[in-house]
Design a protein around this motif. Structure first.
Motif, PDB file in Angstrom:
ATOM      1  N   THR A  79      -1.760   2.009  -3.064  1.00  0.00           N
ATOM      2  CA  THR A  79      -1.135   1.463  -4.489  1.00  0.00           C
ATOM      3  C   THR A  79       0.155   1.209  -4.776  1.00  0.00           C
ATOM      4  OG1 THR A  79      -0.991   4.020  -5.286  1.00  0.00           O
ATOM      5  CG2 THR A  79      -3.187   2.714  -5.401  1.00  0.00           C
ATOM      6  N   PHE A  80       0.416   0.457  -5.784  1.00  0.00           N
ATOM      7  CA  PHE A  80       1.818   0.373  -6.239  1.00  0.00           C
ATOM      8  C   PHE A  80       1.965   0.328  -7.861  1.00  0.00           C
ATOM      9  CE2 PHE A  80       1.058  -3.971  -6.170  1.00  0.00           C
ATOM     10  CZ  PHE A  80       1.944  -4.609  -7.013  1.00  0.00           C
ATOM     11  N   PHE A  81       2.957   0.671  -8.280  1.00  0.00           N
ATOM     12  CA  PHE A  81       3.180   0.574  -9.629  1.00  0.00           C
ATOM     13  C   PHE A  81       3.649  -0.851 -10.104  1.00  0.00           C
ATOM     14  CE2 PHE A  81       5.898   1.426 -13.582  1.00  0.00           C
ATOM     15  CZ  PHE A  81       5.042   1.866 -14.230  1.00  0.00           C
ATOM     16  N   TYR A  82       2.414  -1.640 -10.932  1.00  0.00           N
ATOM     17  CA  TYR A  82       2.696  -3.096 -10.989  1.00  0.00           C
ATOM     18  C   TYR A  82       3.758  -3.297 -11.911  1.00  0.00           C
ATOM     19  CZ  TYR A  82      -2.077  -3.962  -9.335  1.00  0.00           C
ATOM     20  OH  TYR A  82      -3.261  -4.182  -8.689  1.00  0.00           O
ATOM     21  N   PRO A  83       4.240  -2.530 -13.050  1.00  0.00           N
ATOM     22  CA  PRO A  83       5.390  -2.932 -13.717  1.00  0.00           C
ATOM     23  C   PRO A  83       6.651  -2.950 -12.858  1.00  0.00           C
ATOM     24  CG  PRO A  83       3.964  -1.577 -15.142  1.00  0.00           C
ATOM     25  CD  PRO A  83       3.479  -1.406 -13.697  1.00  0.00           C
ATOM     26  N   SER A  84       6.622  -2.336 -11.811  1.00  0.00           N
ATOM     27  CA  SER A  84       8.024  -2.466 -11.012  1.00  0.00           C
ATOM     28  C   SER A  84       8.200  -3.709 -10.324  1.00  0.00           C
ATOM     29  CB  SER A  84       7.733  -1.510  -9.632  1.00  0.00           C
ATOM     30  OG  SER A  84       6.677  -2.002  -8.626  1.00  0.00           O
ATOM     31  N   THR A  85       7.434  -4.897 -10.411  1.00  0.00           N
ATOM     32  CA  THR A  85       7.536  -6.232 -10.182  1.00  0.00           C
ATOM     33  C   THR A  85       7.374  -7.087 -11.191  1.00  0.00           C
ATOM     34  OG1 THR A  85       5.204  -6.387  -9.316  1.00  0.00           O
ATOM     35  CG2 THR A  85       7.006  -5.977  -7.698  1.00  0.00           C
ATOM     36  N   GLU A  86       6.304  -6.472 -12.355  1.00  0.00           N
ATOM     37  CA  GLU A  86       5.576  -7.630 -13.232  1.00  0.00           C
ATOM     38  C   GLU A  86       6.494  -7.294 -14.519  1.00  0.00           C
ATOM     39  OE1 GLU A  86       3.758 -10.044 -11.794  1.00  0.00           O
ATOM     40  OE2 GLU A  86       4.624  -8.498  -9.950  1.00  0.00           O
ATOM     41  N   TRP A  87       7.157  -8.416 -15.239  1.00  0.00           N
ATOM     42  CA  TRP A  87       7.663  -8.223 -16.507  1.00  0.00           C
ATOM     43  C   TRP A  87       6.417  -8.521 -17.585  1.00  0.00           C
ATOM     44  CZ3 TRP A  87      11.724  -6.352 -19.053  1.00  0.00           C
ATOM     45  CH2 TRP A  87      12.031  -6.955 -20.211  1.00  0.00           C
ATOM     46  N   TYR A  88       5.635  -9.193 -17.397  1.00  0.00           N
ATOM     47  CA  TYR A  88       4.506  -9.028 -18.133  1.00  0.00           C
ATOM     48  C   TYR A  88       3.289  -9.556 -17.296  1.00  0.00           C
ATOM     49  CZ  TYR A  88       4.442 -14.338 -18.634  1.00  0.00           C
ATOM     50  OH  TYR A  88       4.741 -15.565 -18.177  1.00  0.00           O
ATOM     51  N   MET A  89       2.260  -8.963 -17.855  1.00  0.00           N
ATOM     52  CA  MET A  89       0.743  -9.105 -17.037  1.00  0.00           C
ATOM     53  C   MET A  89       0.240 -10.437 -17.554  1.00  0.00           C
ATOM     54  SD  MET A  89       1.009  -6.563 -14.802  1.00  0.00           S
ATOM     55  CE  MET A  89      -0.293  -6.733 -14.265  1.00  0.00           C
ATOM     56  N   ALA A  90      -0.226 -10.987 -16.577  1.00  0.00           N
ATOM     57  CA  ALA A  90      -1.238 -12.237 -17.102  1.00  0.00           C
ATOM     58  C   ALA A  90      -2.475 -11.707 -17.628  1.00  0.00           C
ATOM     59  CB  ALA A  90      -1.187 -13.239 -15.953  1.00  0.00           C
ATOM     60  N   GLN A  91      -2.877 -10.622 -17.040  1.00  0.00           N
ATOM     61  CA  GLN A  91      -4.355  -9.970 -17.234  1.00  0.00           C
ATOM     62  C   GLN A  91      -4.135  -8.626 -17.497  1.00  0.00           C
ATOM     63  OE1 GLN A  91      -7.681 -11.758 -15.495  1.00  0.00           O
ATOM     64  NE2 GLN A  91      -8.608  -9.705 -15.229  1.00  0.00           N
ATOM     65  N   PRO A  92      -3.352  -8.005 -18.630  1.00  0.00           N
ATOM     66  CA  PRO A  92      -3.421  -6.451 -18.844  1.00  0.00           C
ATOM     67  C   PRO A  92      -4.529  -5.751 -18.674  1.00  0.00           C
ATOM     68  CG  PRO A  92      -2.428  -8.060 -20.797  1.00  0.00           C
ATOM     69  CD  PRO A  92      -3.112  -8.850 -19.863  1.00  0.00           C
ATOM     70  N   PHE A  93      -4.293  -4.654 -18.533  1.00  0.00           N
ATOM     71  CA  PHE A  93      -5.751  -3.573 -18.219  1.00  0.00           C
ATOM     72  C   PHE A  93      -5.370  -2.144 -18.801  1.00  0.00           C
ATOM     73  CE2 PHE A  93      -3.355  -3.799 -14.518  1.00  0.00           C
ATOM     74  CZ  PHE A  93      -3.181  -2.579 -13.882  1.00  0.00           C
ATOM     75  N   ASP A  94      -6.705  -1.570 -18.694  1.00  0.00           N
ATOM     76  CA  ASP A  94      -6.273   0.052 -19.189  1.00  0.00           C
ATOM     77  C   ASP A  94      -6.147   0.817 -17.686  1.00  0.00           C
ATOM     78  OD1 ASP A  94      -6.122  -0.128 -21.922  1.00  0.00           O
ATOM     79  OD2 ASP A  94      -8.144  -0.304 -21.997  1.00  0.00           O
ATOM     80  N   CYS A  95      -5.272   1.366 -17.520  1.00  0.00           N
ATOM     81  CA  CYS A  95      -5.177   2.240 -16.086  1.00  0.00           C
ATOM     82  C   CYS A  95      -6.087   3.235 -16.071  1.00  0.00           C
ATOM     83  CB  CYS A  95      -3.602   2.565 -15.907  1.00  0.00           C
ATOM     84  SG  CYS A  95      -3.546   3.485 -14.242  1.00  0.00           S
ATOM     85  N   LEU A  96      -6.757   3.276 -14.743  1.00  0.00           N
ATOM     86  CA  LEU A  96      -7.829   4.614 -14.727  1.00  0.00           C
ATOM     87  C   LEU A  96      -7.367   5.297 -13.600  1.00  0.00           C
ATOM     88  CD1 LEU A  96     -11.029   2.486 -15.102  1.00  0.00           C
ATOM     89  CD2 LEU A  96      -9.918   3.762 -16.795  1.00  0.00           C
TER      90      LEU A  96
END
Length: 250
Positions: free
Chosen positions: A109-126
């Motif tokens: 796994t990796f922490f998406y906000p470590s590379t992404e300024w904004y997400m094209a498809q936001p989601f609720d982390c589980l």
């Protein structure tokens, strides 16, 4: 947006990664086949198989202020976690183990906000971790507390610095406007309490004495604005024409 169907030869990284494909959308994952020490190299990101992406999607990785790439490999199955096992170093174009290393069989796994300024498809982390951030929509929408312990890429740190600076300037401007309004109210109250008056050279005559703006901490353009707001009529010099023919009268 439906999950991308693999268009590359699989497995793409058989020595380090085992892909577990699930039928439910966005639930496939991958496990590590190797043990790595903290910050040990897991895989390099190269062109090809990576390609430039015309626009960000749920499957792209941001590697600059406005640059995104398609992985075009099984690395796409590395999911998000708020306590990730891997770190995508987009300056070195490498995927490394996180600060705790990686064990065989551990989910990758990796922490998406470590590379992404904004997400094209936001989601609720589980992810279920104690540090879970909940809604994941990119670093832009997260607080400094939420990002405090995360390892972030250079382009994300730069964008955050610009965001925080803009917010600080807005706050400073708002405070200055409130202070200016308060100063105007105080000065007007002082003038009204002393029977009013006209300003001359930046001071307000009151019962034979004057109130100096500089003494009250009001200078420059603010002093002019305050004086203008307090002015009740033309001065004797204006009426007599000393300041020129068509002097404006307030």
């Amino acid at each position: 947006m439906a999950p991308i169907k693999p268009h590359w030869a699989q497995p793409s990284h058989p020595d380090v990664q085992e892909v577990i494909v699930n039928e439910a959308e966005f639930t496939s994952k991958s496990l590590s086949k190797v043990a790595l020490p903290p910050w040990g190299l897991f895989a390099k990101l190269q062109f090809p198989p990576c390609t430039e992406a015309a626009e960000p999607t749920y499957a792209t990785v941001q590697y600059g202020r406005d640059k995104h790439l398609n992985l075009n490999s099984d690395l796409l199955y590395i999911n998000h976690s708020c306590e990730p096992s891997l770190y995508f170093d987009m300056t070195a174009m490498a995927i490394t183990a996180g600060p705790n290393g990686v064990q065989v069989g551990e989910e990758l796994t990796f922490f998406y906000p470590s590379t992404e300024w904004y997400m094209a498809q936001p989601f609720d982390c589980l992810c279920g971790k104690e540090t879970c951030r909940g809604r994941i929509s990119g670093a832009r929408d997260m607080t400094s507390e939420q990002l405090g312990n995360a390892h972030l890429n250079v382009h994300i740190r730069q964008l955050l610095a610009e965001k925080y600076l803009a917010e600080s300037l807005q706050e400073a401007t708002a405070r200055a406007e409130k202070a200016a309004a308060a100063a105007c109210r105080v000065l007007k109250a002082l003038v009204d309490a002393n029977g009013g008056g006209k300003h001359v050279n930046g001071s307000l005559p009151t019962n034979g004495s004057s109130i100096d703006f500089a003494y009250l901490g009001v200078t420059g353009a603010l002093a002019g604005a305050v004086a203008g707001s307090l002015r009740r009529g033309p001065t004797s010099r204006e009426l007599s024409g000393e300041m020129g023919g068509d002097t404006s009268v307030f």
